[in-house]
Design an enzyme around this catalytic site. Sequence first.
Site, PDB file in Angstrom:
ATOM      1  CE  LYS A  13      12.444 -12.225  47.150  1.00 58.84           C
ATOM      2  NZ  LYS A  13      12.920 -11.964  45.731  1.00 58.84           N
ATOM      3  NE  ARG A  88       9.492 -17.198  44.255  1.00 59.51           N
ATOM      4  CZ  ARG A  88      10.306 -16.955  44.943  1.00 59.51           C
ATOM      5  NH1 ARG A  88      10.552 -17.253  46.039  1.00 59.51           N
ATOM      6  NH2 ARG A  88      11.597 -16.413  44.257  1.00 59.51           N
ATOM      7  NE  ARG A 127      21.822 -14.297  43.682  1.00 63.45           N
ATOM      8  CZ  ARG A 127      20.707 -14.284  44.170  1.00 63.45           C
ATOM      9  NH1 ARG A 127      20.033 -13.456  44.882  1.00 63.45           N
ATOM     10  NH2 ARG A 127      19.794 -15.107  43.522  1.00 63.45           N
ATOM     11  NE  ARG A 160      20.039 -19.054  43.679  1.00 70.10           N
ATOM     12  CZ  ARG A 160      18.876 -18.185  44.026  1.00 70.10           C
ATOM     13  NH1 ARG A 160      18.985 -17.428  45.057  1.00 70.10           N
ATOM     14  NH2 ARG A 160      17.670 -18.208  43.449  1.00 70.10           N
ATOM     15  NE  ARG A 171      15.148 -16.966  39.759  1.00 71.10           N
ATOM     16  CZ  ARG A 171      16.505 -16.528  40.127  1.00 71.10           C
ATOM     17  NH1 ARG A 171      17.584 -16.667  39.309  1.00 71.10           N
ATOM     18  NH2 ARG A 171      16.429 -16.104  41.389  1.00 71.10           N
TER      19      ARG A 171
HETATM   20  P1  AMP Z   1      14.612 -17.625  45.633  1.00 69.55           P
HETATM   21  O1  AMP Z   1      15.914 -18.176  46.516  1.00 69.55           O
HETATM   22  O2  AMP Z   1      13.717 -17.036  46.822  1.00 69.55           O
HETATM   23  O3  AMP Z   1      14.878 -16.828  44.411  1.00 69.55           O
HETATM   24  O4  AMP Z   1      14.004 -19.006  45.066  1.00 69.55           O
HETATM   25  C1  AMP Z   1      14.595 -19.887  44.260  1.00 69.55           C
HETATM   26  C2  AMP Z   1      13.471 -20.860  43.729  1.00 69.55           C
HETATM   27  O5  AMP Z   1      12.989 -21.643  44.703  1.00 69.55           O
HETATM   28  C3  AMP Z   1      12.287 -20.034  42.950  1.00 69.55           C
HETATM   29  O6  AMP Z   1      12.776 -19.971  41.666  1.00 69.55           O
HETATM   30  C4  AMP Z   1      11.184 -21.092  43.135  1.00 69.55           C
HETATM   31  O7  AMP Z   1      11.434 -22.313  42.066  1.00 69.55           O
HETATM   32  C5  AMP Z   1      11.514 -21.883  44.280  1.00 69.55           C
HETATM   33  N1  AMP Z   1      10.741 -20.950  45.405  1.00 69.55           N
HETATM   34  C6  AMP Z   1      11.161 -20.225  46.457  1.00 69.55           C
HETATM   35  N2  AMP Z   1      10.042 -19.902  47.144  1.00 69.55           N
HETATM   36  C7  AMP Z   1       9.061 -20.394  46.564  1.00 69.55           C
HETATM   37  C8  AMP Z   1       7.427 -20.073  46.885  1.00 69.55           C
HETATM   38  N3  AMP Z   1       6.931 -19.273  47.917  1.00 69.55           N
HETATM   39  N4  AMP Z   1       6.718 -20.578  45.827  1.00 69.55           N
HETATM   40  C9  AMP Z   1       7.093 -21.455  44.951  1.00 69.55           C
HETATM   41  N5  AMP Z   1       8.435 -21.652  44.533  1.00 69.55           N
HETATM   42  C10 AMP Z   1       9.311 -20.955  45.289  1.00 69.55           C
END
Ligand code: AMP
Length: 214
Positions: A13, A88, A127, A160, A171
């Site tokens: 993404k 999400r 990553r 990360r 996740r």
């Molecule tokens: P990402 O970088 O998109 O993988 O997001 C990392 C983490 O941020 C996720 O595992 C969630 O804990 C939190 N997060 C990001 N976007 C959302 C969202 N739209 N709703 C809830 N938690 C989010």
Amino acid sequence: MIVIFLGPPGAGKGTYSELLSERLKIPHISTGDILRDAIEKKTHLGKLASELIDRGELVPDDIMMGLLAERITRFDAHKGFILDGFPRTRQQSEKLDELLGVLLRSITYIVNLELTDQKIVDRLTKRRVCTNCGAIYHLVKNPPKIENVCDICGGKVIQRPDDVEETIRHRISLYRDKIKPVMDYYSIHDGFITVSGDQNSTAEIEDLFEELGL
Ligand code: AMP
């Protein structure tokens, strides 16, 4: 144009959004990046989000909605924007439509990126990301030229904390659970497209955008 990228963690993404953002000259809005920035700055939101993110849990919907509303009503998003990591949950999808309705705007495309669990784990455990500019590296396919140093800005490149196998698997399963109602919600939208997240180069992704008319 408003484009949403859906897809499990590691489906690409961030990479697809960044390339499309350059192509369409509209901002790439990653809710994960906004939260990580808040953590870095030790804000109230950051403290709350930090623990949830490290465990691979979702941040509550009402917090996410406030954060998103603030971001998409900024001046730079007036021509359009690309959402990466939002929505999400079904509630986030519904609330996003409500908010866009108030702003007299609507979603143009929802691009659903697909990738198998094994490929996700292989990708995410290798990553690495730049803590300064967000550039994404892969230890085997695209490592930084100098270990742990970003090629683009010289920032620190790290793994990360949520990119370790146990958290990744959690996740993915959380994603698969929560995304089904989101997919159902968008499946009747004219702009809903499913594509493979397995493109291997920038050129392949650009070709895909061309094919999709993006
Ligand atoms: P990402 O970088 O998109 O993988 O997001 C990392 C983490 O941020 C996720 O595992 C969630 O804990 C939190 N997060 C990001 N976007 C959302 C969202 N739209 N709703 C809830 N938690 C989010």
